[in-house]
Design a protein around this motif. Structure first.
Motif, PDB file in Angstrom:
ATOM      1  N   ASN A   1      -1.478  13.084  -2.658  1.00 18.55           N
ATOM      2  CA  ASN A   1      -1.353  11.626  -2.538  1.00 18.55           C
ATOM      3  C   ASN A   1      -0.925  10.979  -3.846  1.00 18.55           C
ATOM      4  OD1 ASN A   1      -2.105  11.689   0.162  1.00 18.55           O
ATOM      5  ND2 ASN A   1      -4.269  11.362  -0.263  1.00 18.55           N
TER       6      ASN A   1
ATOM      7  N   HIS B   1       1.566   2.700  -2.543  1.00 19.03           N
ATOM      8  CA  HIS B   1       0.948   3.434  -3.650  1.00 19.03           C
ATOM      9  C   HIS B   1      -0.297   4.188  -3.204  1.00 19.03           C
ATOM     10  CE1 HIS B   1      -1.760   0.022  -3.372  1.00 19.03           C
ATOM     11  NE2 HIS B   1      -0.718  -0.786  -3.559  1.00 19.03           N
ATOM     12  N   ASP B   2      -0.713   4.006  -1.944  1.00 21.72           N
ATOM     13  CA  ASP B   2      -1.886   4.692  -1.389  1.00 21.72           C
ATOM     14  C   ASP B   2      -3.138   4.432  -2.221  1.00 21.72           C
ATOM     15  OD1 ASP B   2      -3.050   6.186   0.611  1.00 21.72           O
ATOM     16  OD2 ASP B   2      -2.689   8.110  -0.365  1.00 21.72           O
TER      17      ASP B   2
ATOM     18  N   ARG C   1       0.782  -1.228   0.000  1.00 18.61           N
ATOM     19  CA  ARG C   1       0.000   0.000   0.000  1.00 18.61           C
ATOM     20  C   ARG C   1       0.816   1.281   0.000  1.00 18.61           C
ATOM     21  NH1 ARG C   1      -5.223   1.986   3.415  1.00 18.61           N
ATOM     22  NH2 ARG C   1      -5.979   3.153   1.679  1.00 18.61           N
TER      23      ARG C   1
ATOM     24  N   LYS D   1       2.815  11.386  -4.193  1.00 19.06           N
ATOM     25  CA  LYS D   1       3.472  10.357  -3.383  1.00 19.06           C
ATOM     26  C   LYS D   1       3.463   9.012  -4.094  1.00 19.06           C
ATOM     27  CE  LYS D   1       3.048   8.048   1.110  1.00 19.06           C
ATOM     28  NZ  LYS D   1       2.244   7.964   2.366  1.00 19.06           N
ATOM     29  N   ALA D   2       2.308   8.668  -4.694  1.00 14.78           N
ATOM     30  CA  ALA D   2       2.195   7.396  -5.401  1.00 14.78           C
ATOM     31  C   ALA D   2       3.126   7.356  -6.612  1.00 14.78           C
ATOM     32  CB  ALA D   2       0.746   7.166  -5.842  1.00 14.78           C
TER      33      ALA D   2
END
Length: 212
Positions: free
Chosen positions: A46, A6-7, A4, A49-50
């Motif tokens: 997010n 990769h959110d 996870r 970040k991914a």
């Protein structure tokens, strides 16, 4: 083992190309204090970040081990950037997919799905039950929440199953949220009502053994 990171955001079309371009222009693009990474990449926090995670997991970029976590293209990333910057060739997709499916430490769910999962047909519950057994057999010290494993499965499905198959009612010309790996045909729907999918065995066999 990592799950996870990769959110829940799978790779969208254009993400890897944009990420490489921005890294070449500014190695500190993901950590810059002078420029907002969200503005430069045109993504939410997010998703930024991914993307940072995905670029490294598919081995197109790597982060410096120094205190400042800048990114540079790997030899593979440089090769792709020079010859197929927009990742339009199937051969490029297969090569990147091979790197992703081989990354046991950073993309554990993908590694398990393509290398260890013995079922040709499966549901989300099947996947979660079997990968939990795998995690225990590997001697992983920490328990991994079922929710994280369930999210990982859905991210895998969304990575390889084009939206026109999984949810055709929501497809539009303006909606560019499919993942480029959907072109490889590695997953297909077996029973939509029962939420079961299947693998494309011949392609997977060739892919995992590096024959493509």
């Amino acid at each position: 083992m990592k799950f996870r990171a990769h959110d829940t955001f799978y790779i969208r079309k254009g993400w890897l190309s944009k990420g490489m371009k921005c890294v070449v222009a500014n190695e500190a693009v993901f950590i810059s204090k002078e420029e907002n990474p969200m503005d430069i990449l045109g993504l939410g926090a997010n998703m930024v970040k991914a993307l940072r995670y995905w670029l490294q997991v598919v081995e197109l970029t790597e982060e410096s081990k120094k205190r400042k976590r800048t990114q540079q293209l790997t030899p593979l990333g440089q090769l792709v950037f020079d010859n197929d910057r927009y990742i339009e060739e199937l051969g490029t997709l297969y090569l990147i997919q091979y790197r992703l499916a081989s990354n046991k430490d950073e993309a554990t769910a993908w590694y398990y799905f393509f290398n260890e999962l013995s079922l040709a047909e499966y549901s989300r519950d099947d996947f979660v039950d079997m990968i939990q057994n795998y995690i225990r057999m590997e001697g992983h010290e920490k328990n991994v929440a079922s929710r994280s494993l369930s999210d990982a499965f859905m991210c895998i499905v969304n990575t390889y199953l084009p939206r026109y198959k999984s949810n055709p009612s929501r497809v539009s010309a303006e909606n560019n949220i499919d993942c480029p790996f959907g072109e490889l045909g590695l997953i297909d729907i077996l029973d939509k009502r029962k939420k079961r999918t299947k693998k494309a065995h011949q392609l997977l066999h060739q892919l995992i053994h590096g024959l493509l």
